[in-house]
Structures are given as structure tokens and as C-alpha cells.
Design an enzyme around this catalytic site. Sequence first.
Site, PDB file in Angstrom:
ATOM      1  N   VAL A 122       0.857  -1.182   0.000  1.00  0.00           N
ATOM      2  CA  VAL A 122       0.000   0.000   0.000  1.00  0.00           C
ATOM      3  C   VAL A 122       0.897   1.237   0.000  1.00  0.00           C
ATOM      4  CG1 VAL A 122      -1.729   1.303   1.309  1.00  0.00           C
ATOM      5  CG2 VAL A 122      -1.841  -1.186   1.248  1.00  0.00           C
ATOM      6  N   PHE A 123       0.532   2.253  -0.784  1.00  0.00           N
ATOM      7  CA  PHE A 123       1.307   3.490  -0.894  1.00  0.00           C
ATOM      8  C   PHE A 123       0.707   4.584  -0.029  1.00  0.00           C
ATOM      9  CE2 PHE A 123       2.443   7.402  -3.487  1.00  0.00           C
ATOM     10  CZ  PHE A 123       3.778   7.413  -3.127  1.00  0.00           C
ATOM     11  N   GLY A 124       1.533   5.186   0.808  1.00  0.00           N
ATOM     12  CA  GLY A 124       1.138   6.338   1.607  1.00  0.00           C
ATOM     13  C   GLY A 124       1.762   7.593   1.046  1.00  0.00           C
ATOM     14  N   TYR A 125       0.939   8.578   0.676  1.00  0.00           N
ATOM     15  CA  TYR A 125       1.447   9.851   0.146  1.00  0.00           C
ATOM     16  C   TYR A 125       0.877  11.041   0.924  1.00  0.00           C
ATOM     17  CZ  TYR A 125      -3.073   9.971  -2.227  1.00  0.00           C
ATOM     18  OH  TYR A 125      -4.423   9.968  -2.499  1.00  0.00           O
ATOM     19  N   GLY A 126       0.009  10.763   1.901  1.00  0.00           N
ATOM     20  CA  GLY A 126      -0.578  11.799   2.751  1.00  0.00           C
ATOM     21  C   GLY A 126      -0.411  11.389   4.192  1.00  0.00           C
ATOM     22  N   SER A 127      -1.521  11.323   4.927  1.00  0.00           N
ATOM     23  CA  SER A 127      -1.435  10.986   6.349  1.00  0.00           C
ATOM     24  C   SER A 127      -0.920   9.572   6.594  1.00  0.00           C
ATOM     25  CB  SER A 127      -2.793  11.167   7.027  1.00  0.00           C
ATOM     26  OG  SER A 127      -3.758  10.300   6.460  1.00  0.00           O
ATOM     27  N   GLU A 171     -10.416   5.643   4.286  1.00  0.00           N
ATOM     28  CA  GLU A 171     -10.367   6.443   3.060  1.00  0.00           C
ATOM     29  C   GLU A 171     -11.726   6.510   2.367  1.00  0.00           C
ATOM     30  OE1 GLU A 171      -7.540   8.032   2.594  1.00  0.00           O
ATOM     31  OE2 GLU A 171      -6.542   6.941   4.191  1.00  0.00           O
TER      32      GLU A 171
END
Length: 184
Positions: free
Chosen positions: A3-8, A85
Amino acid sequence: MWVFGYGSLIWKVDFKYERKVVGHINGYLRRFYQHSIDHRGVPGKPGRVVTLIPSKDANSVVWGVAYKIKTEDEEEVTKHLDFREKNGYSKKTVTFHPKDKNQEAFPLTLYVATEDNESYAGPASVEDIAKQVISSQGPSGTNKEYVYNLAEAMRSITPDVYDEHLFSLEAAVQKLDPAFKNKM
């Protein structure tokens, strides 16, 4: 599953993972174009959080963190992230490029809010977004905290990368933030 995290998801990891890797995806830009009525705002007074928008420049990159989820935890983590989300985000598979050049690129899942969701806020000037951010808060905290945490996390994981939109917004929010002015 990755899984990609780009915010919180970069600084607020509230799910089980086996490993994390810093890197980027291509062809997107990180933008504060999504309203938040469930985390950093409320109905009638939404905050602004990040989503990804396709870039016209194929060389555009968004840095973040990939999390490897153990097979036995995939269902639990997926349910959790689908709920977290839920305000307009949908899943997409993209290719992730690790910062460590000795690691191969691999596919992963990310949550992205597209223009056709009901909470899509769309483009606005950095100043207008900052005004919305400084006056918004929700169950997860203030919207300014979200901006500050993301900027700090990005400086920590990729100190040599300058995210123009994020850091310009951070500066604009700081100008409006009485708590920040008092620290100077």
C-alpha cells in the site's frame, strides 16, 4: 500486498505492516484538492487533504512510503483502509520505485480521490486553500496539523526533494497561524 502512503499514511500508520520502503510513483502530482468532512473537517465546513492528480509531465513524481502487508493481515488492513479512506477515495494499482536503486520497482495499491467524487474540492490558489485549512478541524484534529505533519514527514523521508505545492501551502498556513506567529 503493498500500500502506498502519500498523505497521512506517511506519519499516521494505524495498521499492521511487515516492512516499509521510501520511494515514488510516476505521472502524478500531490495536491490538496480533496475535501475532508470525516477527518480534518466536518460537513458544512470541510478541511482540505491530499489526493493525486494525473500530471501532463510523465516525469512528475510523488514521493511517499510503501507498506508491505502480511498475507494474513491483508483482509483486516484492507477493511480498515477502505473505511479510513471512505470519503471519496478509490483504489488503484500503480508501479512504485524504491529510493534504494538496488530494489526493483513493484506494483502496489493506492487510494486516490478522482474529480468525479462528491468531495473533490478541485484546484484553488495556495492562499485560498490555506484560508480553508487554518479554519478547519474534524475528528482527527486540525487541518493545519495535517499540513504541518505531512510537510515534516516529507522533509524527514526525502530531505533532498522539494514539493512545491506542499511547502508553499505550509508557508501560507504558517502566515495565517497565530500559534506559529507566536513561536517566531
